[in-house]
Enzyme design. Sequence first.
Site, PDB file in Angstrom:
ATOM      1  N   LYS A 150       0.878  -1.172   0.000  1.00 12.62           N
ATOM      2  CA  LYS A 150       0.000   0.000   0.000  1.00 12.62           C
ATOM      3  C   LYS A 150       0.916   1.222   0.000  1.00 12.62           C
ATOM      4  CE  LYS A 150      -4.267   1.608   2.125  1.00 12.62           C
ATOM      5  NZ  LYS A 150      -4.979   1.857   0.880  1.00 12.62           N
TER       6      LYS A 150
HETATM    7  N1  PMP Z   1      -7.891  -1.655  -3.019  1.00 10.33           N
HETATM    8  C1  PMP Z   1      -7.267  -0.465  -2.979  1.00 10.33           C
HETATM    9  C2  PMP Z   1      -6.490  -0.015  -4.148  1.00 10.33           C
HETATM   10  C3  PMP Z   1      -7.364   0.342  -1.817  1.00 10.33           C
HETATM   11  O1  PMP Z   1      -6.750   1.527  -1.768  1.00 10.33           O
HETATM   12  C4  PMP Z   1      -8.137  -0.121  -0.723  1.00 10.33           C
HETATM   13  C5  PMP Z   1      -8.289   0.744   0.496  1.00 10.33           C
HETATM   14  N2  PMP Z   1      -7.258   0.523   1.427  1.00 10.33           N
HETATM   15  C6  PMP Z   1      -8.762  -1.369  -0.815  1.00 10.33           C
HETATM   16  C7  PMP Z   1      -8.611  -2.109  -1.982  1.00 10.33           C
HETATM   17  C8  PMP Z   1      -9.555  -1.920   0.333  1.00 10.33           C
HETATM   18  O2  PMP Z   1      -8.702  -2.294   1.387  1.00 10.33           O
HETATM   19  P1  PMP Z   1      -9.153  -2.204   2.919  1.00 10.33           P
HETATM   20  O3  PMP Z   1     -10.384  -3.010   3.052  1.00 10.33           O
HETATM   21  O4  PMP Z   1      -8.003  -2.761   3.668  1.00 10.33           O
HETATM   22  O5  PMP Z   1      -9.394  -0.773   3.201  1.00 10.33           O
END
Ligand code: PMP
Length: 284
Positions: A150
């Site tokens: 991320k």
């Molecule tokens: N995909 C992307 C590209 C994201 O930025 C996010 C948000 N963090 C998610 C999926 C969903 O992840 P999460 O459930 O951990 O927020």
Amino acid sequence: MPTIWLDGKWYDRETAMVSVYDHGLLYGDGVFEGIRIYGGKLFRLAEHLERLYDSAQAVWMTIPLAREEMAAVTEEAVRRSGITEGYIRHIVTRGVGDLGLDPRKCPRPSIIIIVDTIKLWPEEVYETGLKVVTAGTPIPQRESLSPRVKSLNYLAHILAKIEGVQAGADEVLMLDSSGSVAEGSGQNIFIVKRGRIATPPPFAGILKGVTRDVVIELARGAGYEVQETMLNRYDVYTADEAFFTGTAAEVVAIRQVDGRLIGAGKSGPVTRDLRARFQALVRS
Ligand code: PMP
């Protein structure tokens, strides 16, 4: 009140500043997380911090704060903010360096924790569902910048989001460069067909969402069959239901994709059931 912790000191929205020589700003050289606060409690803090430290490890970055200390200062930031329904953003940048790329010129990563609130869409969207279009911009190549990281490099996802805005849609569906379904601009995607749930596997080139994992667990616990499998747009167009999951988005129905109504064109029974289970869990 929005509360910010930056390298050991406390700030508010107006006073928190970073250097223009920070490589997070100059090159997107850094990693981040987003965590929800429900009823004053941090939802899945350990999972998010694990992903943050794994993201840092993957990009040769050592976060200059032990994970337990990060958890403690995060809890303290939430307490100080007085925010009980909100959102936390962790950012770790490579830190201040010179104008070259070389991360060796950045002696110490910078850590930022922001406690604030977030609202992506008005409440009624959760019943009516989102209007979604496929973006022409694919997700980054898996082997170039792993989507499991991320990172602060969100430009592909932002370009996709802008395409959605230009098309008058609420959200976008992003594909990989071979055309398989990947994710939304900041959400994971699920479809439901004849009572069975399917979602792309992490190796499809998606971010392995914490909400995604929670929803898979909740669905399996409720007796639904959940498959992690590669999907094409055909599978989405012909689904009975489709929904996105994400920390900020929570569980949100998709009404329409590229002009095709999905199922009844509003939140379907499985989506509603899983959203209710998710809401119950975060409040438990
Ligand atoms: N995909 C992307 C590209 C994201 O930025 C996010 C948000 N963090 C998610 C999926 C969903 O992840 P999460 O459930 O951990 O927020």
